[in-house]
Design a protein around this motif. Sequence first.
Motif, mmCIF file in Angstrom:
data_model
loop_
_atom_site.group_PDB
_atom_site.id
_atom_site.type_symbol
_atom_site.label_atom_id
_atom_site.label_comp_id
_atom_site.label_asym_id
_atom_site.label_seq_id
_atom_site.Cartn_x
_atom_site.Cartn_y
_atom_site.Cartn_z
ATOM 1 N N ALA A 196 45.273 38.265 50.791
ATOM 2 C CA ALA A 196 44.915 37.582 49.687
ATOM 3 C C ALA A 196 43.541 37.698 49.079
ATOM 4 C CB ALA A 196 44.973 35.849 50.228
ATOM 5 N N LYS A 197 42.769 38.242 49.871
ATOM 6 C CA LYS A 197 41.189 38.373 49.232
ATOM 7 C C LYS A 197 41.470 39.896 48.449
ATOM 8 C CE LYS A 197 36.657 39.251 50.778
ATOM 9 N NZ LYS A 197 35.701 39.192 51.708
ATOM 10 N N GLN A 198 42.423 40.780 48.930
ATOM 11 C CA GLN A 198 42.486 41.990 48.307
ATOM 12 C C GLN A 198 43.159 41.899 46.959
ATOM 13 O OE1 GLN A 198 44.060 45.577 50.370
ATOM 14 N NE2 GLN A 198 43.539 44.767 52.286
ATOM 15 N N VAL A 199 44.193 40.710 46.696
ATOM 16 C CA VAL A 199 44.751 40.729 45.636
ATOM 17 C C VAL A 199 43.975 39.810 44.597
ATOM 18 C CG1 VAL A 199 46.686 39.257 44.599
ATOM 19 C CG2 VAL A 199 47.224 40.813 46.803
ATOM 20 N N LEU A 200 43.360 38.771 45.041
ATOM 21 C CA LEU A 200 42.652 37.670 44.271
ATOM 22 C C LEU A 200 41.249 37.990 44.086
ATOM 23 C CD1 LEU A 200 44.112 34.342 45.961
ATOM 24 C CD2 LEU A 200 45.088 35.783 44.104
ATOM 25 N N GLN A 201 40.751 38.870 44.702
ATOM 26 C CA GLN A 201 39.024 38.934 44.578
ATOM 27 C C GLN A 201 38.799 40.669 44.334
ATOM 28 O OE1 GLN A 201 36.029 38.710 47.765
ATOM 29 N NE2 GLN A 201 35.812 36.822 46.537
ATOM 30 N N TRP A 218 48.916 30.010 31.768
ATOM 31 C CA TRP A 218 49.744 31.189 31.693
ATOM 32 C C TRP A 218 49.321 32.394 30.695
ATOM 33 C CZ3 TRP A 218 53.104 30.324 34.964
ATOM 34 C CH2 TRP A 218 53.622 28.692 35.442
ATOM 35 N N LEU A 219 48.134 32.158 30.160
ATOM 36 C CA LEU A 219 47.721 33.190 29.267
ATOM 37 C C LEU A 219 47.127 34.290 30.053
ATOM 38 C CD1 LEU A 219 45.504 31.419 26.659
ATOM 39 C CD2 LEU A 219 47.069 32.918 25.936
ATOM 40 N N PRO A 220 47.231 35.562 29.804
ATOM 41 C CA PRO A 220 46.652 36.613 30.623
ATOM 42 C C PRO A 220 44.962 36.379 30.191
ATOM 43 C CG PRO A 220 47.622 37.270 28.271
ATOM 44 C CD PRO A 220 48.055 35.977 28.693
ATOM 45 N N PRO A 221 44.335 37.240 30.857
ATOM 46 C CA PRO A 221 42.806 37.184 31.058
ATOM 47 C C PRO A 221 42.260 37.613 29.463
ATOM 48 C CG PRO A 221 43.224 38.895 32.439
ATOM 49 C CD PRO A 221 44.698 38.480 32.032
ATOM 50 N N THR A 222 42.607 37.237 28.558
ATOM 51 C CA THR A 222 42.189 37.708 27.077
ATOM 52 C C THR A 222 40.842 36.792 26.825
ATOM 53 O OG1 THR A 222 43.538 35.982 26.153
ATOM 54 C CG2 THR A 222 44.519 38.286 26.557
ATOM 55 N N ALA A 223 40.502 37.136 25.358
ATOM 56 C CA ALA A 223 39.274 36.452 25.180
ATOM 57 C C ALA A 223 39.743 35.120 24.765
ATOM 58 C CB ALA A 223 38.911 36.986 23.699
ATOM 59 N N GLY A 231 43.327 28.255 44.896
ATOM 60 C CA GLY A 231 42.996 29.693 44.430
ATOM 61 C C GLY A 231 41.842 30.175 44.576
ATOM 62 N N ALA A 232 41.550 31.349 44.238
ATOM 63 C CA ALA A 232 40.288 32.171 44.191
ATOM 64 C C ALA A 232 40.182 33.264 43.192
ATOM 65 C CB ALA A 232 40.201 32.791 45.584
ATOM 66 N N GLY A 233 38.999 33.396 42.925
ATOM 67 C CA GLY A 233 38.667 34.589 41.925
ATOM 68 C C GLY A 233 38.698 33.799 40.443
ATOM 69 N N LYS A 234 38.915 34.837 39.528
ATOM 70 C CA LYS A 234 38.704 34.182 38.052
ATOM 71 C C LYS A 234 39.812 33.347 37.807
ATOM 72 C CE LYS A 234 38.691 38.520 36.409
ATOM 73 N NZ LYS A 234 38.918 39.565 35.224
ATOM 74 N N ARG A 235 40.957 33.327 38.372
ATOM 75 C CA ARG A 235 42.156 32.475 38.017
ATOM 76 C C ARG A 235 42.125 31.417 38.803
ATOM 77 N NH1 ARG A 235 45.275 34.387 33.590
ATOM 78 N NH2 ARG A 235 45.966 32.275 33.579
#
Length: 503
Positions: free
Chosen positions: A85-90, A117-122, A437-441
């Motif tokens: 999970a760390k490899q995927v999320l971080q 649901w948005l992708p990591p766009t501006a 969750g974890a990371g940017k999402r």
Amino acid sequence: MDLLLIVLVSASTLTFFIFRCLYNQTKSSSNLPPGPRPLPIIGNILELGRNPPIALSKLSKIYGPIMTLKLGSITTIVISSPQLAKQVLQENSQAFSSRITPHAVQIYDHHKFAITWLPPTAQWRNQRRACATKIFSPKMLDSTKVVRQQKLQELLDYVKDKSLKCEVLSLGEAVFTPVLNSFSNTFFSLDLSHSASDEKSQEFKNIITGAMEDAGRPNVVDFFPILGPLDPQGFHARMSISFIKLRKIIDAIIEERMCSRVSKTDSGFEVANDVLDSLLSNVGGSSQLSREEMLHLFMDLFIAGIDTTVVTVEWAMSELLRNPDKLEKTKDELRQAIGEDATLVESHILKLPYLQAVVKETLRLHPPAPFLVPRKCDEDVSISGFLVPKDAQILVNLWAMGRDPIIWENPNMFVPERFLDCKIDFKGHNFELIPFGAGKRMCPGLPLAYRSVHLLLASFLHYFDWKLADGLTPEHINMEERFAGLSLKKAQALRVQAISIKQ
């Protein structure tokens, strides 16, 4: 002639689709993580069963913590360990930050505006910034804690009235309306419902629980997109009804506030000190949102935030009533840390380490979103020596991780003590416990959820004693889980009687 052409085109399309599925099922299979052999066309859809988190947990014990499933035309990679999970999320967050968008949520282009649901766009980063600085910042939550305290008091008065009448209450239903109004007052400075028994409260409950279920339940259209126009399970149609109702309510609130601000420009309008005013006042600011973005953002926050808060409180109370020694230990801490007659407030949470441990243990055993929100791989990535192909769906099975005996001693037992004198938290740093969750999402609503869950649970235990309804004893509480789309709920509602201990 036209009919013959339609038949020929349909047959050709179906034949092409069948061969493409068969081709995709064998393509690069030697490099994919292991998994059960897929059936032609449908793949491993039948493996999901009625409760996918549990079914996939059992499969992971056979095929390992990284596993491949073929769900129709979609390659799905299931992750069931903290390390992976760390490899995927971080560690590979850039490649895994997009979403698989369910067909059911593609209403009013919701997936093109909503932060979930948005992708990591501006556009997504702008909404994320607004959440961090305007909606869930400590300053904003502190400024609105008085209204949340008022909504809590209304709940306590309601429970006390039930107690005096010796009436049974369904805990989840009792909590729903105060949580709804707590959120609506934080966001809009108004109640969206007046009581747990009124029609509006039930309508909101149907909208929110229905949207959570239809967004996350296995949908044949997501496995076979060619069936989209048919909507055979009716998820898209039901979601349309829910979205129309919720959108209409929230849009009317935004419209009224904007008109009020315009009409009072000359004389000066009164600042409501809520999230909506904060967003509307940010004209030209770095986190300014359009009206359409605000509308979809609020819809997401209501649907996800209210449902998961209610579910977590009901699970926590169920576990405590099932374990009377843990219940008494929690109540003892409240008496010692706060006192018999003190009014419980949000700032008391920091003085209650055992209560915090109870919440962590509840989230370990009963993660409100057992797969998080499914992600999509944007490029071919190697994880643990296996290929995770571009466009694969990624499921992180939190339920399996929370019940893993390699990670947790006595994993199926409710033991809050495991989190005492332990630095593990659920803020995205410890991958053994990542219910948000974890990371940017990571879920942006964690700060409000943290306050709401702890304060609700502490208040129930501080002001009331509880006994099970219907002659149940603790060992007979039904703890069966029901997979409800994006969330995991109790199969049978918790029915209790409150006994007031604070006059």
